[in-house]
Design an enzyme around this catalytic site. Structure first.
Site, mmCIF file in Angstrom:
data_model
loop_
_atom_site.group_PDB
_atom_site.id
_atom_site.type_symbol
_atom_site.label_atom_id
_atom_site.label_comp_id
_atom_site.label_asym_id
_atom_site.label_seq_id
_atom_site.Cartn_x
_atom_site.Cartn_y
_atom_site.Cartn_z
ATOM 1 N N ARG A 112 38.079 18.024 6.130
ATOM 2 C CA ARG A 112 38.276 17.765 5.043
ATOM 3 C C ARG A 112 39.427 16.535 5.289
ATOM 4 N NH1 ARG A 112 38.994 22.975 2.217
ATOM 5 N NH2 ARG A 112 36.572 23.266 1.086
ATOM 6 N N LYS A 134 34.943 2.421 5.325
ATOM 7 C CA LYS A 134 33.245 2.198 5.355
ATOM 8 C C LYS A 134 32.817 3.115 6.685
ATOM 9 C CE LYS A 134 30.419 -0.516 2.118
ATOM 10 N NZ LYS A 134 29.699 -1.386 1.989
ATOM 11 N N GLU A 176 28.653 -12.041 11.571
ATOM 12 C CA GLU A 176 29.607 -11.335 10.349
ATOM 13 C C GLU A 176 30.533 -12.212 9.564
ATOM 14 O OE1 GLU A 176 28.562 -8.425 9.278
ATOM 15 O OE2 GLU A 176 27.516 -6.607 9.426
ATOM 16 N N LYS A 214 37.669 -10.684 4.453
ATOM 17 C CA LYS A 214 37.192 -9.117 3.655
ATOM 18 C C LYS A 214 38.876 -8.349 3.385
ATOM 19 C CE LYS A 214 34.829 -5.323 5.033
ATOM 20 N NZ LYS A 214 34.136 -4.233 6.312
ATOM 21 N N GLU A 224 33.656 -0.004 -3.489
ATOM 22 C CA GLU A 224 32.703 -0.791 -3.858
ATOM 23 C C GLU A 224 32.367 -0.431 -5.044
ATOM 24 O OE1 GLU A 224 28.025 -1.337 -1.473
ATOM 25 O OE2 GLU A 224 29.735 -1.675 -0.090
ATOM 26 N N ARG A 228 32.755 -6.021 -3.901
ATOM 27 C CA ARG A 228 33.396 -5.458 -1.952
ATOM 28 C C ARG A 228 31.487 -5.719 -1.713
ATOM 29 N NH1 ARG A 228 35.584 -0.857 1.612
ATOM 30 N NH2 ARG A 228 34.615 -1.484 3.253
ATOM 31 N N ASN A 232 27.900 -7.665 1.252
ATOM 32 C CA ASN A 232 26.694 -6.569 1.982
ATOM 33 C C ASN A 232 25.864 -7.938 2.419
ATOM 34 O OD1 ASN A 232 26.560 -3.883 2.560
ATOM 35 N ND2 ASN A 232 27.287 -3.668 0.358
ATOM 36 N N HIS A 235 22.623 -7.551 3.546
ATOM 37 C CA HIS A 235 22.476 -6.631 4.407
ATOM 38 C C HIS A 235 21.167 -5.792 3.290
ATOM 39 C CE1 HIS A 235 25.977 -6.822 6.448
ATOM 40 N NE2 HIS A 235 25.809 -6.231 6.836
ATOM 41 N N HIS A 239 18.730 -4.112 6.577
ATOM 42 C CA HIS A 239 18.990 -3.162 6.943
ATOM 43 C C HIS A 239 16.760 -2.987 7.170
ATOM 44 C CE1 HIS A 239 23.301 -1.884 5.225
ATOM 45 N NE2 HIS A 239 23.127 -2.338 6.671
ATOM 46 N N HIS A 252 22.630 -4.944 15.005
ATOM 47 C CA HIS A 252 23.028 -5.607 13.801
ATOM 48 C C HIS A 252 22.826 -6.382 13.144
ATOM 49 C CE1 HIS A 252 23.692 -3.673 9.914
ATOM 50 N NE2 HIS A 252 25.935 -4.370 9.992
#
Length: 349
Positions: A112, A134, A176, A214, A224, A228, A232, A235, A239, A252
């Site tokens: 956990r 993330k 990025e 960032k 997010e 935030r 993206n 993205h 993606h 990426h």
């Protein structure tokens, strides 16, 4: 009848990001370094000269976005169980964004949650993936659809690792950096237009500004819920491109570069960005040999794939649209017809 569970406690997840040579560090616990064969071959001996631990193990998983999956996560977890790691043990992510995301995710779910440290070795992971907590993996439905927010205890950005970085990987990281400048920092974008990131001192300043940008955003919106999501930018389109090409044709950052061009074309169509501003972004990306074109074979299928994006819900697709350079709009009210018309412009790319 109700039972109240008072969990309104503030947890301080703050951590430091060090941009400098790795310091010598000893960990009085069990530590596992998660890496891949390429990074290990180039830099593991350097890392081992800098760190020591009560017990130190190396976990190697295959290199590549296609291995960012449950099988690799199981490899990490099996090693932790076999070596009897406990909640005081620690993981070190030593590699690019794929390694960082998977190591962080494994740390978030093992017993956990245990601590982990990011030591990113690519420009992309140094300026983006290692910062913000993330974590996750891909599956057959898309990218990073399984994961958790799990902040590292520290991030160590050592420019030394970039000395062996291939030019394509370097360019992917620049994408990025550009992303953060376009969305939040016009002055930073103007700096990048005239900067030579091939110069080590200039690059270190670029990394610092990107990381600070960032970090400021993450501090305001860790999980997010709003602001935030602007990170993206590029993205949502990128993606889909990665998924269509099975994560094999583009890195990426390269897919994100194309995605930014698509988002910019959308912004121009909406009157939010001038053609000149869109051209400036495209020119900056191409300065570092990033791809800016993609052949959309079926605009409607491409559009349908947006619904697998984590930022979308029900019948609404969330788009990150630049407002000029230095500002951004997060919206779920862009007409399908407009997006399809933009995608059709890329049909002959």
């Amino acid at each position: 009848m109700q039972v109240n569970i008072p969990l309104k406690k503030v947890v301080d997840n703050s951590y430091d990001i060090t941009i400098d040579s790795l310091p010598k560090t000893h960990f009085d616990t069990k530590v596992a370094i998660v890496t891949n064969p390429k990074v290990a071959g180039l830099h593991l001996s350097y890392l081992l000269s800098k760190i020591s631990a009560k017990e130190l193990y190396i976990i190697t998983i295959p290199d590549g976005e296609e291995y960012k999956n449950q099988e690799s996560i199981n490899t990490i977890l099996d090693s932790l169980f076999n070596h009897r790691f406990n909640r005081k043990s620690m993981l070190i992510a030593f590699g690019g964004g794929v390694i960082g995301d998977m190591t962080g995710y494994a740390a978030s779910i093992y017993q956990r949650g245990i601590d982990f440290i990011q030591i990113p070795t690519t420009l992309l992971s140094q300026v983006d993936a290692s910062v913000g907590g993330k974590t996750g993996m891909n599956n057959s439905y898309g990218k990073n659809l399984v994961g958790a927010f799990h902040q590292p205890k520290a991030v160590y950005i050592d420019p030394y690792f970039l000395t062996t970085l291939p030019s394509r990987e370097f360019g992917a990281g620049v994408a990025e950096i550009v992303k953060m400048a376009v969305t939040f920092n016009k002055e930073f974008f103007e700096f990048l237009e005239s900067a030579d990131l091939g110069n080590p001192e200039v690059l270190q300043e670029g990394i610092k500004q990107a990381v600070q940008t960032k970090a400021d955003v993450v501090a305001k919106d860790e999980k997010e819920h709003g602001l935030r999501a602007a990170l993206n930018y590029g993205h949502t389109f990128g993606h889909v491109i990665e998924n269509e090409t099975k994560y094999k044709k583009y890195l990426h950052g390269e897919a994100v570069a194309i995605g930014m061009v698509m988002a910019n074309e959308t912004a121009v169509s909406m009157g939010l960005m001038s053609k000149d501003e869109a051209l400036r972004v495209k020119t900056l990306l191409e300065k570092y040999d990033l791809p800016t074109a993609y052949n959309v074979q079926n605009s409607n299928s491409f559009y349908e794939a947006f619904f697998l994006d984590k930022k979308s819900s029900d019948s609404n697709i969330t788009f990150i649209i630049p407002v000029g350079i230095g500002d951004v709009s997060i919206t779920d009210s862009v007409d399908m017809e407009l997006i399809v018309s933009v995608l059709e412009k890329f049909g002959d790319a």
